[in-house]
Write a protein that holds these residues in place. Structure first.
Motif, PDB file in Angstrom:
ATOM      1  N   ARG A 127      44.987  28.168  38.137  1.00 25.24           N
ATOM      2  CA  ARG A 127      43.668  28.245  37.514  1.00 25.24           C
ATOM      3  C   ARG A 127      42.737  29.049  38.410  1.00 25.24           C
ATOM      4  O   ARG A 127      42.953  29.158  39.615  1.00 25.24           O
ATOM      5  CB  ARG A 127      43.084  26.863  37.245  1.00 25.24           C
ATOM      6  CG  ARG A 127      42.894  25.998  38.472  1.00 25.24           C
ATOM      7  CD  ARG A 127      42.298  24.644  38.112  1.00 25.24           C
ATOM      8  NE  ARG A 127      43.119  23.957  37.145  1.00 25.24           N
ATOM      9  CZ  ARG A 127      42.636  23.079  36.243  1.00 25.24           C
ATOM     10  NH1 ARG A 127      41.344  22.809  36.220  1.00 25.24           N
ATOM     11  NH2 ARG A 127      43.448  22.473  35.401  1.00 25.24           N
ATOM     12  N   ASP A 128      41.712  29.621  37.756  1.00 21.94           N
ATOM     13  CA  ASP A 128      40.681  30.387  38.467  1.00 21.94           C
ATOM     14  C   ASP A 128      39.360  29.632  38.383  1.00 21.94           C
ATOM     15  O   ASP A 128      38.997  29.102  37.323  1.00 21.94           O
ATOM     16  CB  ASP A 128      40.508  31.778  37.861  1.00 21.94           C
ATOM     17  CG  ASP A 128      41.715  32.672  38.130  1.00 21.94           C
ATOM     18  OD1 ASP A 128      42.525  32.306  38.991  1.00 21.94           O
ATOM     19  OD2 ASP A 128      41.838  33.717  37.463  1.00 21.94           O
ATOM     20  N   SER A 181      43.428  31.043  47.144  1.00 20.23           N
ATOM     21  CA  SER A 181      43.024  32.397  47.539  1.00 20.23           C
ATOM     22  C   SER A 181      41.566  32.584  47.157  1.00 20.23           C
ATOM     23  O   SER A 181      41.188  32.346  45.992  1.00 20.23           O
ATOM     24  CB  SER A 181      43.905  33.446  46.842  1.00 20.23           C
ATOM     25  OG  SER A 181      43.384  34.750  47.062  1.00 20.23           O
ATOM     26  N   GLU A 224      39.451  20.696  41.628  1.00 18.67           N
ATOM     27  CA  GLU A 224      40.209  21.734  40.937  1.00 18.67           C
ATOM     28  C   GLU A 224      41.617  21.846  41.544  1.00 18.67           C
ATOM     29  O   GLU A 224      42.609  22.060  40.829  1.00 18.67           O
ATOM     30  CB  GLU A 224      39.489  23.083  41.051  1.00 18.67           C
ATOM     31  CG  GLU A 224      38.147  23.138  40.330  1.00 18.67           C
ATOM     32  CD  GLU A 224      38.294  23.166  38.815  1.00 18.67           C
ATOM     33  OE1 GLU A 224      39.419  23.407  38.330  1.00 18.67           O
ATOM     34  OE2 GLU A 224      37.290  22.926  38.120  1.00 18.67           O
ATOM     35  N   LEU A 250      35.556  33.905  43.913  1.00 17.78           N
ATOM     36  CA  LEU A 250      36.556  33.604  42.892  1.00 17.78           C
ATOM     37  C   LEU A 250      37.714  32.925  43.601  1.00 17.78           C
ATOM     38  O   LEU A 250      38.418  33.549  44.411  1.00 17.78           O
ATOM     39  CB  LEU A 250      37.033  34.879  42.196  1.00 17.78           C
ATOM     40  CG  LEU A 250      38.208  34.701  41.215  1.00 17.78           C
ATOM     41  CD1 LEU A 250      37.815  33.759  40.069  1.00 17.78           C
ATOM     42  CD2 LEU A 250      38.685  36.038  40.671  1.00 17.78           C
ATOM     43  N   ARG A 281      35.147  29.861  39.664  1.00 19.96           N
ATOM     44  CA  ARG A 281      34.045  30.600  40.289  1.00 19.96           C
ATOM     45  C   ARG A 281      33.069  29.614  40.916  1.00 19.96           C
ATOM     46  O   ARG A 281      32.725  28.597  40.307  1.00 19.96           O
ATOM     47  CB  ARG A 281      33.309  31.454  39.249  1.00 19.96           C
ATOM     48  CG  ARG A 281      34.135  32.633  38.742  1.00 19.96           C
ATOM     49  CD  ARG A 281      33.400  33.385  37.649  1.00 19.96           C
ATOM     50  NE  ARG A 281      34.178  34.512  37.173  1.00 19.96           N
ATOM     51  CZ  ARG A 281      34.051  35.759  37.610  1.00 19.96           C
ATOM     52  NH1 ARG A 281      33.150  36.034  38.535  1.00 19.96           N
ATOM     53  NH2 ARG A 281      34.798  36.735  37.137  1.00 19.96           N
ATOM     54  N   ASN A 331      42.499  39.126  51.983  1.00 22.70           N
ATOM     55  CA  ASN A 331      41.964  38.023  51.192  1.00 22.70           C
ATOM     56  C   ASN A 331      42.124  36.719  51.949  1.00 22.70           C
ATOM     57  O   ASN A 331      43.090  36.529  52.705  1.00 22.70           O
ATOM     58  CB  ASN A 331      42.693  37.910  49.851  1.00 22.70           C
ATOM     59  CG  ASN A 331      42.357  39.062  48.931  1.00 22.70           C
ATOM     60  OD1 ASN A 331      41.391  39.786  49.169  1.00 22.70           O
ATOM     61  ND2 ASN A 331      43.154  39.241  47.891  1.00 22.70           N
ATOM     62  N   ARG A 337      41.287  31.403  43.418  1.00 26.98           N
ATOM     63  CA  ARG A 337      42.508  31.430  42.620  1.00 26.98           C
ATOM     64  C   ARG A 337      43.456  30.387  43.183  1.00 26.98           C
ATOM     65  O   ARG A 337      43.848  30.447  44.365  1.00 26.98           O
ATOM     66  CB  ARG A 337      43.129  32.814  42.613  1.00 26.98           C
ATOM     67  CG  ARG A 337      42.120  33.930  42.378  1.00 26.98           C
ATOM     68  CD  ARG A 337      42.743  35.162  41.811  1.00 26.98           C
ATOM     69  NE  ARG A 337      43.060  34.968  40.392  1.00 26.98           N
ATOM     70  CZ  ARG A 337      43.412  35.970  39.578  1.00 26.98           C
ATOM     71  NH1 ARG A 337      43.485  37.203  40.045  1.00 26.98           N
ATOM     72  NH2 ARG A 337      43.685  35.739  38.330  1.00 26.98           N
TER      73      ARG A 337
END
Length: 819
Positions: free
Chosen positions: A201-202, A238, A190, A219, A204, A141, A221
């Motif tokens: 928080r996530d 990530s 973010e 996505l 997209r 990742n 992360r």
């Protein structure tokens, strides 16, 4: 077995977890549901000193230093962790770290417990402390660390590939400066919010990775990072590539939208347009739907190719460009396809066909259709998908999609989505075609049953409109008619059969025929509706319990207008009352009539109401579709109708009829059938109606003939004197012979010369053929030969025998018969 893994037996056949050859590193024991040992591995033997042969089948509780500790096996949990005191074979007590898993029959084929305890690698080493650094660097990742100023400090190799920069090249830059895109600015914000809130928080987003021209779905992360003292020192990012998942969700949304949007109507063109609207631009850059002239069953032979081509009709298309340069034909036009083209291959095979510009099949098609192929190359078309429209065992046509703007060709997943959408569209198109066919059949039947041209009578001037229902309801059973009656009278009728489709049209035709038959015997309106009610009951009985036919019911309004007296008698059976326009005041009123039950209930009476109408009065008879809709109450419809009829009169009755339709149905697409019949009344001049009271004396026939001759002379009808005298003599003689009381003779000059003889007898005469030596019986036969029409009508005090005699072709006095 050749392969092993989780949930599969090992080579020994009794331990699904025994595939890895490090048996000395973990003590592993399997228990059955009763707590007895079913498997004992090598590690368990090293730990406790017992062999597998010694332990298999024995209760595991025997190994516990404290037997009460076995209670964990009785707890209703899926996993247990902790330490247990166990007894070694030599009697020593061992404190063992244990992990217990509850096994379920449906999960592993076993039922009981799996007990494991590590024997090696249980202590932290210096090498362990170095593993996180290597894991960060080589993790699959993408990982990055940003300091409290949101500037990059560390990035692993996967993140370097995404941003297209090495860690040393990007260190010290903010994320927005590294990406240089609006999405990068949003993602940096973010990071700031995660830093400020201290909570992960996530997010997209969609971005192109370094060096790639196609966007990926990501996505991100985000998580704050604290040091050993609890101080926030960085924020970790990530990034996981979820393009495949995103595309799958997009395809699901596309299929869901297709299910929701396709088939909103039962119009073929609209349904086909909905299909391509769903697919462009989400699936293709251009799409079109072409239909066969005649759908063919899959069990039958495939459509024949005339001169090696298949002809299809364009129904709809859509492009990502407003000018639609891809379309070589417009909707409604026919065009032919060579046998090598993908539409023909899809139709003949019943399977989707995908062509790419480098395929041999693409080149074969280009050779057969060079003009279209050149057009495709000019547009840059690189991928074509043709899907047959098949539903209920029939092929209706083909849906074809092109890509030239988006670089990726049609993939197998695109093919599955297209097949699903087109299958949905094919069912909706088949429904629309079936509905259209039934609608056209019902319309054709209805047109054949409705009057094509209403007769213009002296009594009234008429105009009419009929609009078939739009949408899913289909054609109904509304009808109207103008029926000539004896004595220059006229019958006006409007009716509405319950239901829609061919069944309703057929029932309407039967009722209209019945009304004409009943009107021919001059039944009063209330009696006519009573007989019609009986007929509807019989029709309902004939349908039996057939659910497809359903109950038969109808509403009806019947009016009889007499131009001699100006009277109008009206009765209704559950039908909306008519509207009357008074020519003297211009006022518009809804005529007050007894409601009467709808036809088909049976056993309930009908009542008539009589009105005296001024010459030039306008009667508006209509079905409920004119004044009532889903979004409009009937009272509001009547109010609008009154407004239209109160307005200054149109130049003609037909124009006024059209104005009513335009005002009450501005969109021209009614929810229900609409029948509108408007009649403007006329009154016969008193000079053209003559009545004599005749004594009950055979000698009076000579006087009657003399009066008839004189009157016809005044009317300039000398040529009709002989025929009229003969008919009058026979009718009066018949009345004197078979009736008693006063006799009345009336002449009416209308479009024909009408002779009426009334008496107090209720017995109707019958036409019969007299024998050679009979002294009588030839009178009515003679009347039938001389008259255009003749008949009998009954009234409260007796009956009237009437006959209509033709006027000479060159008769010039007719124009003066009406005021």
């Amino acid at each position: 077995m050749s392969t092993v893994g989780y949930g599969q037996p090992s080579r020994s056949g009794d331990d699904p977890w025994g595939s890895v050859r490090d048996e000395g590193s973990t003590a592993r024991v399997l228990l059955d549901a009763s707590g007895r040992i079913t498997h004992w591995n090598e590690g368990a033997g090293l730990l406790l000193g017992h062999t597998a042969a010694q332990m298999r089948g024995r209760p595991a509780a025997e190994l516990l230093a404290d037997p009460a500790a076995a209670s964990f096996c009785e707890e209703r949990r899926l996993r247990w962790k902790g330490t247990l005191g166990l007894r070694h074979r030599d009697g020593r007590r061992l404190t063992v770290r244990l992990l217990a898993h509850r096994l379920r029959q449906h999960e592993s084929g076993l039922d009981g417990w799996l007990l494991v305890s590590p024997l090696a690698g249980t202590h932290r080493t210096a090498e362990d402390d170095q593993l996180p650094r290597s894991a960060f660097l080589y993790a699959p990742n993408a990982l990055a660390l940003y300091d409290t100023d949101i500037r990059l400090r560390r990035a692993n190799q996967a993140m370097e590939e995404i941003i297209g920069l090495a860690e040393d090249e990007a260190r010290g830059l903010r994320l927005s400066e590294i990406g240089g895109k609006p999405q990068s600015i949003e993602l940096e914000e973010e990071l700031r919010q995660a830093m400020a809130s201290g909570r992960p928080r996530d997010v997209r987003t969609r971005l192109r990775s370094g060096g790639e021209s196609r966007e990926h779905a990501w996505l991100a992360r985000i998580a704050p990072v604290w040091d050993g003292e609890g101080e926030l020192v960085a924020v970790a990012l990530s990034a996981v590539d979820i393009t495949g998942e995103d595309r799958a969700q997009a395809r699901l949304r596309l299929v869901n939208d297709a299910t929701r949007r396709i088939g909103s109507t039962l119009e073929i063109g609209r349904t086909a347009q909905e299909l391509v609207d769903v697919c462009v631009p989400r699936l293709a850059d251009f799409g079109h739907v072409d239909l066969l002239a005649t759908p063919y069953l899959h069990s039958d032979a495939a459509p024949s190719l005339d001169d090696g081509v298949l002809t299809l009709r364009r129904v709809s298309h859509r492009s990502v460009r407003e000018d639609t340069p891809e379309a070589l034909v417009e909707p409604g036009q026919m065009w032919s396809h060579a046998i090598a083209s993908s539409p023909v291959r899809a139709v003949l095979s019943g399977e989707p066909v995908v062509l790419h510009k480098d395929d041999p099949a693409f080149r074969a098609w280009a050779e057969q259709e060079p003009v279209r192929a050149r057009h495709a190359r000019e547009l840059g078309v690189h991928s074509v998908l043709s899907v047959p429209l098949s539903a209920r065992g029939m092929t209706l046509g083909v849906a074809q999609f092109f890509r030239y703007r988006r670089p990726d060709p049609f993939a197998p997943d695109d093919l599955l989505v297209a097949r699903e959408i087109v299958a949905r569209g094919a069912v909706c198109l088949d429904n629309a075609q079936r509905f259209t066919q039934e609608r056209e059949t019902a319309l054709a039947l209805q047109r054949s049953l409705l009057p094509q041209k209403l007769p213009q009578r002296s009594a009234v001037q008429v105009a009419h409109r009929y609009l078939a229902a739009a949408g899913r309801t289909g054609v109904g059973g509304d009808w109207f008619d103008v029926i000539p009656l004896s004595g220059a009278r006229v019958g006006l009728i409007v009716g509405d059969v319950v239901g829609h489709g061919v069944q309703a049209s057929a029932t309407m035709g039967r009722l209209r025929t019945a009304v004409r038959t009943l009107a021919d015997v001059d039944l009063p309106p209330d009696e006519l509706l009573t007989h019609l009610d009986d007929l509807v009951l019989r029709l309902s009985e004939e349908t039996g319990g057939d659910e497809t036919a359903g109950d038969i019911g109808a509403t009806c309004l019947y009016a009889v207008y007499d131009p001699v007296t100006g009277s109008c008698t009206v009765a209704r059976a559950g039908h909306p009352p008519p509207v009357l326009v008074d020519p003297r005041t211009g006022g518009v009123t809804t005529m007050e009539l007894p409601a009467g039950p709808p036809l088909g209930l049976g056993g309930l009476p009908f009542e008539s109401a009589e009105f005296s109408l001024a010459e030039g009065s306008v009667l508006a008879l209509f079905t409920d579709g004119l004044v009532e809709r889903r979004d409009q109450e009937m009272d509001e419809g009547y109010r609008l109708l009154h407004e239209v009829l109160t307005a200054p009169a149109a130049p003609s009755l037909d124009a006024q009829c059209g104005a009513v339709i335009e005002a009450l149905l501005p969109d021209g697409a009614p929810d229900d059938d609409v029948a509108l019949l408007m009649a403007r009344t006329r009154v016969l001049d008193a000079a053209h109606v003559v009545t004599w009271e005749i004594p009950d004396d055979p000698a009076i026939c000579a006087i009657a003939r003399k009066n008839i001759g004189a009157q016809l002379t005044r009317w300039k009808l000398r040529e009709a004197v002989f025929t009229a005298e003969l008919v009058v003599t026979e009718l009066i003689a018949n009345a004197i012979r078979h009736a008693s009381g006063p006799i009345r003779l009336r002449l009416i000059l209308d479009r024909t010369l009408i002779v009426e003889v009334s008496d107090t007898s209720s017995t109707a005469p019958h036409l019969r053929r007299a024998a050679s030596f009979d002294e009588g019986g030839r009178g009515l036969m003679l009347v039938a030969q001389l008259a255009q029409r003749w008949g009998t009508r009954h009234w409260a005090g007796g009956k009237t025998i009437w006959a209509e005699l033709p006027l000479p072709d060159d008769y010039a006095g007719f124009g003066e018969t009406l005021r």
